[in-house]
Design a protein around this motif. Structure first.
Motif, PDB file in Angstrom:
ATOM      1  N   TYR A 152       0.832  -1.192   0.000  1.00 22.69           N
ATOM      2  CA  TYR A 152       0.000   0.000   0.000  1.00 22.69           C
ATOM      3  C   TYR A 152       0.878   1.258   0.000  1.00 22.69           C
ATOM      4  O   TYR A 152       2.078   1.182   0.308  1.00 22.69           O
ATOM      5  CB  TYR A 152      -0.933  -0.011   1.208  1.00 22.69           C
ATOM      6  N   PRO A 153       0.309   2.404  -0.343  1.00 23.36           N
ATOM      7  CA  PRO A 153       1.118   3.639  -0.403  1.00 23.36           C
ATOM      8  C   PRO A 153       1.831   3.980   0.908  1.00 23.36           C
ATOM      9  O   PRO A 153       2.870   4.636   0.893  1.00 23.36           O
ATOM     10  CB  PRO A 153       0.081   4.711  -0.770  1.00 23.36           C
ATOM     11  N   ASP A 154       1.266   3.517   2.059  1.00 27.30           N
ATOM     12  CA  ASP A 154       1.902   3.826   3.343  1.00 27.30           C
ATOM     13  C   ASP A 154       2.782   2.676   3.826  1.00 27.30           C
ATOM     14  O   ASP A 154       3.003   2.506   5.019  1.00 27.30           O
ATOM     15  CB  ASP A 154       0.844   4.158   4.392  1.00 27.30           C
ATOM     16  N   ARG A 155       3.314   1.883   2.891  1.00 27.04           N
ATOM     17  CA  ARG A 155       4.127   0.718   3.227  1.00 27.04           C
ATOM     18  C   ARG A 155       5.366   1.091   4.049  1.00 27.04           C
ATOM     19  O   ARG A 155       5.883   0.277   4.827  1.00 27.04           O
ATOM     20  CB  ARG A 155       4.552   0.013   1.933  1.00 27.04           C
ATOM     21  N   ASN A 156       5.834   2.301   3.934  1.00 23.06           N
ATOM     22  CA  ASN A 156       7.035   2.725   4.675  1.00 23.06           C
ATOM     23  C   ASN A 156       6.707   3.340   6.035  1.00 23.06           C
ATOM     24  O   ASN A 156       7.601   3.810   6.739  1.00 23.06           O
ATOM     25  CB  ASN A 156       7.836   3.734   3.847  1.00 23.06           C
ATOM     26  N   VAL A 157       5.448   3.346   6.418  1.00 21.41           N
ATOM     27  CA  VAL A 157       5.047   3.975   7.687  1.00 21.41           C
ATOM     28  C   VAL A 157       4.956   2.901   8.762  1.00 21.41           C
ATOM     29  O   VAL A 157       4.138   1.975   8.652  1.00 21.41           O
ATOM     30  CB  VAL A 157       3.686   4.687   7.542  1.00 21.41           C
ATOM     31  N   PRO A 158       5.770   2.971   9.804  1.00 20.11           N
ATOM     32  CA  PRO A 158       5.681   1.979  10.879  1.00 20.11           C
ATOM     33  C   PRO A 158       4.278   1.947  11.479  1.00 20.11           C
ATOM     34  O   PRO A 158       3.658   2.984  11.725  1.00 20.11           O
ATOM     35  CB  PRO A 158       6.713   2.472  11.903  1.00 20.11           C
ATOM     36  N   GLY A 159       3.788   0.729  11.683  1.00 18.34           N
ATOM     37  CA  GLY A 159       2.454   0.557  12.237  1.00 18.34           C
ATOM     38  C   GLY A 159       1.365   0.417  11.204  1.00 18.34           C
ATOM     39  O   GLY A 159       0.229   0.066  11.545  1.00 18.34           O
ATOM     40  N   SER A 160       1.660   0.696   9.938  1.00 15.72           N
ATOM     41  CA  SER A 160       0.640   0.545   8.903  1.00 15.72           C
ATOM     42  C   SER A 160       0.383  -0.941   8.644  1.00 15.72           C
ATOM     43  O   SER A 160       1.205  -1.801   8.954  1.00 15.72           O
ATOM     44  CB  SER A 160       1.052   1.250   7.613  1.00 15.72           C
ATOM     45  N   VAL A 161      -0.758  -1.228   8.066  1.00  9.85           N
ATOM     46  CA  VAL A 161      -1.183  -2.610   7.840  1.00  9.85           C
ATOM     47  C   VAL A 161      -0.841  -3.016   6.416  1.00  9.85           C
ATOM     48  O   VAL A 161      -1.264  -2.369   5.457  1.00  9.85           O
ATOM     49  CB  VAL A 161      -2.698  -2.763   8.098  1.00  9.85           C
ATOM     50  N   ASP A 162      -0.084  -4.112   6.291  1.00  8.77           N
ATOM     51  CA  ASP A 162       0.324  -4.612   4.979  1.00  8.77           C
ATOM     52  C   ASP A 162      -0.625  -5.688   4.462  1.00  8.77           C
ATOM     53  O   ASP A 162      -0.681  -5.941   3.264  1.00  8.77           O
ATOM     54  CB  ASP A 162       1.745  -5.182   5.070  1.00  8.77           C
ATOM     55  N   ALA A 196      -3.175 -10.384  10.645  1.00  3.77           N
ATOM     56  CA  ALA A 196      -2.714  -9.135  10.036  1.00  3.77           C
ATOM     57  C   ALA A 196      -1.193  -9.172   9.905  1.00  3.77           C
ATOM     58  O   ALA A 196      -0.502  -9.866  10.655  1.00  3.77           O
ATOM     59  CB  ALA A 196      -3.144  -7.929  10.861  1.00  3.77           C
ATOM     60  N   ARG A 197      -0.698  -8.433   8.922  1.00  2.40           N
ATOM     61  CA  ARG A 197       0.743  -8.242   8.763  1.00  2.40           C
ATOM     62  C   ARG A 197       1.017  -6.752   8.892  1.00  2.40           C
ATOM     63  O   ARG A 197       0.442  -5.938   8.166  1.00  2.40           O
ATOM     64  CB  ARG A 197       1.217  -8.781   7.409  1.00  2.40           C
TER      65      ARG A 197
END
Length: 649
Positions: A152-162, A196-197
């Motif tokens: 997802y676009p926020d893949r580099n944000v810690p805590g985001s859901v992959d 969840a990942r």
């Protein structure tokens, strides 16, 4: 506390609010949550093949190293989606991370099926009717949701859901919690879990699995049935704040929604478990097990079936639990009226403050033309908080000080309760059906009883018949209209405290009604003949007494329309039989004769509530495959008619 009255036009708009949906999940109650079916993830599988606009057979992103998913193992037949496991020894390319990522030809022993929806979505209610498999343990029929849009676009944000996954149900999984061979769950224990990942602080992803986080992600349910024997419904509602699981329409558990906000596909599949595969701890994966290969029962006892899948979104909704309570209670204009309000912000929306400042309940004066004015109003602003705005229950207290009692309103005027909130979609959300009339009384001296009269539905009866007696307490404005009933000869005719007399033997009996206030009495004489059909000359009389010592009497009328009491002669249903699918409603419309019968009230019953239910309004709902008889019975004379219903899958 009181609020500024809301504009009359908005209250009038509530009278034309969106009507309740005819189609809704199993277990859902009409007139409460409003439902809108989403056709792109709904299917009854009545065609000859999978609908390619809705389903992808053997999806490419579903790759398992312990068996093979094959499109031939998922197909539509006889109005159902079938997913079967077959024993087929075969080889296919496999990228083996334990061999440095080299591609090898791996020998596998089983094939299975999987289909996922072409379309995805986030919030909503997902329900399917499934039947498990006879092969146990070793196979796990599953109905689940998963995301495939990563990265997802926020893949580099810690805590985001992959990656998001909601297991609506995994049947017959036989999960185990110990080292022994008998530590597996029995066939009736099912799993409803969350996976969840998550992107970690170091930029790498890590899994959140149910067993390390049981409070947040693991839900086991011990069903009172064997899922391989018959079809049952399994459902989940994914909300922004909470995830709830249902089996056969009953809530079995819920978890806070921490990570499951990605668009997810609907998927049906059947996986293999440790009886046919084994866990390779060195490589941290499941591998095929050559030591337990068997063809016995495959595929005839290894085919899961799906009768239907339906997906709904919840529309913004507001309702009260027991509307009748507010219609049968008198409220003093020196007190308060507490209204318990349930609300759902909607699958994709929530409650906002706006002009209603949360949830507002108005006591509205109305007449035949509609809105007159707001008599009292109160609100709860706390429901707009992040914690509460998606749904819940609140109590709103209306201060009735100074509200005009109903008896002092102009002729034709009455009160109604109107709960309302503003949705984040911009609409005003009202209670469907309205709550009216509501009785507001003044703090006045109670009006005393001055007399009573009694009338019988029928006074010439045969043994085994019933007749409904009715009492009229004077004056009409009397505060306490309670009465009690007594028979002079219960062996001939007994009477209950609702005035229903039952004949027991030939003879005569006098039924006496006595008022709770003042002890005034009136009587009716019943003449009972043998059940052979012969008629004995009977007579009846009714009398009333008052505090001045006066009395009067009258005779019961026959089945004519002369203004006297007219007994029920019969009741009929047309049609007298029908067929329903599970979850489908039909409304019965009994015809009571004669048309001028004084008491046309009826009650309903069902011979098998597991097959079909019926409510007090005659709405029959199919519950599971089978047959049932719905009986309608008149309250006067006890006449009956039946409706034979067949419920299909």
């Amino acid at each position: 506390m009181k609020t500024t009255p809301i504009l009359a036009a908005l209250l009038l708009a509530g009278a034309t609010a969106v009507q309740a949906q005819n189609v809704r999940p199993v277990g859902a109650v009409e007139g409460e949550i409003r439902w809108q079916e989403l056709g792109n993830r709904t299917d009854d599988f009545n065609g000859n093949s999978l609908d390619p606009s809705k389903w992808i057979n053997d999806p490419d992103d579903l790759v398992i190293g312990a068996w093979t998913f094959d499109s031939n193992n998922a197909y539509v037949a006889d109005g159902k989606l079938n997913i079967e496991v077959t024993q087929e020894t075969h080889t296919r390319p496999f990228r083996d991370v334990c061999q440095g990522g080299a591609t090898v030809q791996r020998e596998l022993y089983y094939k299975s099926g999987a289909v996922k929806s072409t379309n995805d979505g986030v919030y909503g209610y997902y329900e399917a009717s499934l039947k498990g498999v006879k092969v146990f343990p070793g196979l796990s029929p599953a109905f689940w949701l998963y995301s495939d849009g990563h990265p997802y676009p926020d893949r580099n944000v810690p805590g985001s859901v992959d990656y998001s996954e909601i297991d609506i149900v995994e049947l017959q999984q036989a999960d185990w919690y110990g080292p022994g061979p008998n530590d597996a769950d029995p066939i009736n224990v099912m799993d409803h879990n969350l996976h969840a990942r998550i992107v970690g602080e170091d930029g790498n992803t890590y899994w959140r699995r149910p067993k390390p986080y049981p409070e947040a992600q693991l839900l086991k349910f011990e069903a009172p049935f064997d899922p391989s024997e018959d079809f049952h419904t399994y459902a989940v509602e994914n909300r922004r704040d909470v995830i709830r699981w249902y089996v056969d329409g009953e809530l079995i558990g819920e978890k806070p929604n921490l990570f499951w906000h990605r668009p997810m596909h609907v998927i049906f599949s059947m996986g293999l478990r440790r009886q046919f595969i084994y866990f390779n701890s060195a490589c941290n994966r499941a591998d095929p097990n050559p030591n337990t290969v068997t063809a016995e029962g495959f595929p005839e006892d290894a085919t899961m079936q799906v009768d239907y899948v339906k997906t709904w979104e919840v529309l913004p909704s507001i309702w009260v639990d027991d509307k009748s309570k507010y219609l049968s209670t008198s409220y003093s204009n020196n007190g308060t009226l507490d209204v318990v309000v349930n609300y759902h912000g909607g699958s994709n929306y929530h409650v906002v403050g706006d002009q209603y400042n949360g949830i507002t309940v108005n006591l509205v004066e109305k007449n035949a033309d509609g809105f007159v004015k707001i008599a009292a109003s109160a609100n709860d602003a706390s429901v707009t908080s992040e914690e509460k705005r998606y749904g819940g229950q609140t109590t709103v207290s209306l201060d009735l000080s100074g509200v005009t009692p109903v008896q002092h309103l102009p002729d034709g005027h009455y009160y109604a309760l109107a709960p309302v909130f503003r949705s984040s979609n911009g609409s005003d959300v009202f209670q469907l059906g309205g709550i009216q009339p509501v009785n507001i009384v003044g703090d006045e001296v109670p009006v005393a009883v001055t007399g009573v009269s009694v009338a019988a539905g029928d006074t010439e009866l045969e043994v085994g018949e019933t007749t409904q007696l009715s009492a009229t307490v004077y004056p009409a404005s009397a505060a306490n209209k309670g009465v009690s009933w007594q028979s002079s000869n219960a062996g001939v005719a007994s009477v209950n405290q609702q005035g229903l007399a039952q004949t027991n033997a030939a003879g005569s009996a006098t039924i006496t009604v006595t008022t709770d206030d003042g002890g005034f009495q009136a009587t009716a004489n019943l003449s009972v003949s043998a059940a052979s059909g012969s008629s004995s000359g009977g007579s009846s009389s009714s009398s009333s007494s008052s505090s001045s010592g006066g009395s009067s009497s009258s005779s019961s009328g026959g089945e004519t329309c002369d203004g006297g009491w007219v007994a029920v002669a019969g009741v009929s249903l047309n049609p007298s039989s029908g067929t329903l699918r599970r979850g489908q409603p039909v409304t019965l419309n009994p015809v009571v004769t004669p048309a001028c019968a004084s008491n046309k009230s009826v009650v309903y019953s069902t011979s098998d509530p597991l097959v079909a239910t019926v409510n007090s309004s005659g709405v029959v709902v199919g519950k599971k495959a089978g047959s049932a008889t719905i009986t309608v019975k008149t309250k006067n004379k006890g006449k009956t008619a039946t409706y034979s219903v067949t419920v299909t899958q």
